[in-house]
Design an enzyme around this catalytic site. Structure first.
Site, PDB file in Angstrom:
ATOM      1  N   CYS A 104       0.818  -1.224   0.000  1.00 29.04           N
ATOM      2  CA  CYS A 104       0.000   0.000   0.000  1.00 29.04           C
ATOM      3  C   CYS A 104       0.846   1.266   0.000  1.00 29.04           C
ATOM      4  O   CYS A 104       0.319   2.353  -0.220  1.00 29.04           O
ATOM      5  CB  CYS A 104      -0.946   0.003   1.192  1.00 29.04           C
ATOM      6  N   HIS A 150      -3.100   7.312   2.672  1.00 35.64           N
ATOM      7  CA  HIS A 150      -3.544   6.018   2.149  1.00 35.64           C
ATOM      8  C   HIS A 150      -4.968   5.762   2.635  1.00 35.64           C
ATOM      9  O   HIS A 150      -5.270   5.922   3.815  1.00 35.64           O
ATOM     10  CB  HIS A 150      -2.586   4.931   2.642  1.00 35.64           C
ATOM     11  N   ASN A 189      -9.898  -0.002   0.107  1.00 38.29           N
ATOM     12  CA  ASN A 189      -8.433   0.042   0.090  1.00 38.29           C
ATOM     13  C   ASN A 189      -7.931  -0.520  -1.240  1.00 38.29           C
ATOM     14  O   ASN A 189      -7.997  -1.722  -1.465  1.00 38.29           O
ATOM     15  CB  ASN A 189      -7.914  -0.771   1.280  1.00 38.29           C
TER      16      ASN A 189
HETATM   17  O1  UT7 Z   1      -3.365  -1.136   3.782  1.00 33.43           O
HETATM   18  C1  UT7 Z   1      -3.071  -1.850   4.949  1.00 33.43           C
HETATM   19  C2  UT7 Z   1      -4.109  -2.862   5.136  1.00 33.43           C
HETATM   20  N1  UT7 Z   1      -4.941  -2.945   6.218  1.00 33.43           N
HETATM   21  C3  UT7 Z   1      -5.539  -2.056   7.032  1.00 33.43           C
HETATM   22  O2  UT7 Z   1      -5.331  -0.897   7.060  1.00 33.43           O
HETATM   23  C4  UT7 Z   1      -6.536  -2.628   7.969  1.00 33.43           C
HETATM   24  C5  UT7 Z   1      -6.300  -2.277   9.403  1.00 33.43           C
HETATM   25  N2  UT7 Z   1      -7.307  -2.848  10.268  1.00 33.43           N
HETATM   26  C6  UT7 Z   1      -8.614  -2.453  10.250  1.00 33.43           C
HETATM   27  O3  UT7 Z   1      -8.998  -1.605   9.446  1.00 33.43           O
HETATM   28  C7  UT7 Z   1      -9.552  -3.024  11.280  1.00 33.43           C
HETATM   29  O4  UT7 Z   1      -8.808  -3.790  12.190  1.00 33.43           O
HETATM   30  C8  UT7 Z   1     -10.694  -3.914  10.670  1.00 33.43           C
HETATM   31  C9  UT7 Z   1     -11.634  -3.026   9.898  1.00 33.43           C
HETATM   32  C10 UT7 Z   1     -10.098  -4.988   9.773  1.00 33.43           C
HETATM   33  C11 UT7 Z   1     -11.465  -4.559  11.788  1.00 33.43           C
HETATM   34  O5  UT7 Z   1     -12.029  -3.576  12.646  1.00 33.43           O
HETATM   35  P1  UT7 Z   1     -11.873  -3.692  14.221  1.00 33.43           P
HETATM   36  O6  UT7 Z   1     -12.621  -2.573  14.794  1.00 33.43           O
HETATM   37  O7  UT7 Z   1     -10.395  -3.799  14.512  1.00 33.43           O
HETATM   38  O8  UT7 Z   1     -12.614  -5.029  14.526  1.00 33.43           O
HETATM   39  P2  UT7 Z   1     -12.039  -6.341  15.240  1.00 33.43           P
HETATM   40  O9  UT7 Z   1     -11.137  -7.071  14.303  1.00 33.43           O
HETATM   41  O10 UT7 Z   1     -11.519  -5.981  16.601  1.00 33.43           O
HETATM   42  O11 UT7 Z   1     -13.369  -7.156  15.411  1.00 33.43           O
HETATM   43  C12 UT7 Z   1     -14.441  -6.721  16.248  1.00 33.43           C
HETATM   44  C13 UT7 Z   1     -15.576  -7.665  16.088  1.00 33.43           C
HETATM   45  C14 UT7 Z   1     -15.184  -9.139  16.158  1.00 33.43           C
HETATM   46  O12 UT7 Z   1     -16.233  -9.827  16.801  1.00 33.43           O
HETATM   47  P3  UT7 Z   1     -16.120 -10.250  18.344  1.00 33.43           P
HETATM   48  O13 UT7 Z   1     -14.916 -11.119  18.408  1.00 33.43           O
HETATM   49  O14 UT7 Z   1     -15.963  -8.972  19.081  1.00 33.43           O
HETATM   50  O15 UT7 Z   1     -17.409 -10.955  18.591  1.00 33.43           O
HETATM   51  C15 UT7 Z   1     -15.107  -9.571  14.728  1.00 33.43           C
HETATM   52  O16 UT7 Z   1     -15.359 -10.955  14.555  1.00 33.43           O
HETATM   53  O17 UT7 Z   1     -16.146  -7.489  14.786  1.00 33.43           O
HETATM   54  C16 UT7 Z   1     -16.219  -8.762  14.117  1.00 33.43           C
HETATM   55  N3  UT7 Z   1     -16.065  -8.539  12.694  1.00 33.43           N
HETATM   56  C17 UT7 Z   1     -17.092  -8.255  11.891  1.00 33.43           C
HETATM   57  N4  UT7 Z   1     -18.404  -8.098  12.129  1.00 33.43           N
HETATM   58  C18 UT7 Z   1     -19.193  -7.782  11.085  1.00 33.43           C
HETATM   59  C19 UT7 Z   1     -14.925  -8.581  11.961  1.00 33.43           C
HETATM   60  N5  UT7 Z   1     -15.204  -8.309  10.671  1.00 33.43           N
HETATM   61  C20 UT7 Z   1     -16.535  -8.110  10.608  1.00 33.43           C
HETATM   62  C21 UT7 Z   1     -17.428  -7.793   9.553  1.00 33.43           C
HETATM   63  N6  UT7 Z   1     -18.743  -7.634   9.842  1.00 33.43           N
HETATM   64  N7  UT7 Z   1     -16.992  -7.608   8.283  1.00 33.43           N
END
Ligand code: UT7
Length: 328
Positions: A114, A255, A285
């Site tokens: 990225c 980004h 992204n």
């Molecule tokens: O270019 C570089 C590439 N990457 C990035 O920049 C990504 C960086 N990371 C992120 O943007 C975030 O970490 C995500 C958007 C991927 C995830 O958001 P988060 O607020 O960190 O969520 P989390 O991973 O802590 O998950 C929270 C909850 C979990 O459920 P439990 O365990 O609390 O019950 C996940 O299973 O949200 C759940 N979850 C979802 N729920 C609905 C994860 N993905 C989803 C989804 N829809 N798509």
């Protein structure tokens, strides 16, 4: 007199096919509300049959050349920042060089995920400043939807396809152009985002490779924490080195990975909303395509005016991160 690398024109390309959050609701257990709240993304673009990274790159390159009123034969260099090249080799830049007819140009790819555009712009700028090339085409392009596990809700909601290209030329220094770049890396974090299959560690010819992941893997929370720090670090460092402060920045073009990451970087720098360019809601992204696509749209919306100080910042798999300061 010192030469400066100056952006002459920008082009872009995104696939026509739109994939909305509501489309994703039909594939995985997610919701439009969750995706918007956690990422700011509403929709993204997805390649159709035959649409590869070189196809998007060539379209973006042709638009940039047309706006620059430059013939492809005038290019000395084609650089493509991508991690989703058409093939392991030849480089995608060679396909672009042939596709646009840049018959006098050398060509190579830069693999910085990225941050691919930031790294590529830095390399081309240095080659212009040292007199090795006069005109360069710098493309940032990725088509990550080719490598998505459509059952993995933690990644399939995030990525889209897109490309942007700039024509960069050497000019006598008049205080405009690419003023400074910061490039950083930490390979000890390489396990946080990867695509294992197809390289020399897991070649498709080896039966052992059956255990390798065939789609993008990302440790979301780890990458999130890294991204927030990396954005702040790269921005503070580049401004510090330039003897400037955040208030000197006219437009911040980060980004486009996640609106929350963008907001936290803007907050740390004390930048008001109108100084921050955002289009993550439309494209998700797009990895290497993200920053040049954002620059393209910012210019077309009239938000980039001559004399403005633009700060780009990016981060991604590697781990890599970096920033450019551009006097428009
Ligand atoms: O270019 C570089 C590439 N990457 C990035 O920049 C990504 C960086 N990371 C992120 O943007 C975030 O970490 C995500 C958007 C991927 C995830 O958001 P988060 O607020 O960190 O969520 P989390 O991973 O802590 O998950 C929270 C909850 C979990 O459920 P439990 O365990 O609390 O019950 C996940 O299973 O949200 C759940 N979850 C979802 N729920 C609905 C994860 N993905 C989803 C989804 N829809 N798509």
């Amino acid at each position: 007199m010192k030469k400066r690398a100056v952006i002459q024109a920008i082009g872009h390309s995104v696939p026509d096919k739109v994939l909305t959050n509501h489309d994703l609701e039909k594939l995985v257990d997610t919701s439009d509300e969750w995706i918007i709240q956690r990422t700011g993304i509403s929709e993204r673009r997805m390649c159709g049959p035959g649409e590869t990274t070189s196809v998007l790159s060539i379209r973006a390159a042709k638009e940039a050349l047309a706006h620059a009123k430059m013939s492809p034969a005038e290019l000395d260099l084609v650089v493509v920042g991508t991690v989703t090249g058409d093939m392991l080799f030849p480089s995608t830049s060679c396909l672009v060089q042939a596709g646009i007819g840049a018959v006098n140009a050398g060509a190579f790819d830069v693999g910085a995920a990225c941050a691919g555009f930031i790294y590529s712009l830095s390399v081309a700028t240095a080659m212009i400043e040292n007199g090795q090339v006069k005109n360069a085409l710098v493309v940032g392009a990725d088509t990550l939807t080719h490598f998505i596990d459509w059952t993995d809700r933690s990644t399939c909601i995030l990525f889209g396809d897109g490309a942007g290209a700039v024509v960069l030329s050497g000019e006598e220094d008049q205080g405009r152009g690419i003023m400074r770049t910061v490039l950083l890396a930490d390979g000890t974090g390489s396990q946080y985002i990867d695509l294992e299959i197809g390289g020399s560690r897991y070649p498709t010819t080896n039966p052992e490779s059956a255990k390798a992941r065939k789609c993008i893997y990302m440790a979301g929370s780890e990458v999130y924490r890294f991204a927030v720090n990396a954005m702040g670090e790269a921005c503070c460092r580049i401004l510090d080195e330039a003897g400037l402060s955040p208030k000197d920045v006219d437009l911040f073009v980060p980004h486009q990975a996640n609106l929350r990451i963008i907001d936290s970087a803007a907050k740390r720098l004390g930048l008001s909303e109108e100084k921050v360019f955002v289009n993550v809601h439309k494209y998700g992204n797009t990895s290497g395509g993200s920053i040049p696509l954002a620059l393209y749209e910012a210019e077309h919306e009239g938000r980039l005016q001559p004399g403005m100080l633009v700060m780009t910042v990016g981060f991604g798999a590697g781990l890599v991160w970096g920033a450019n300061l551009i006097r428009w």
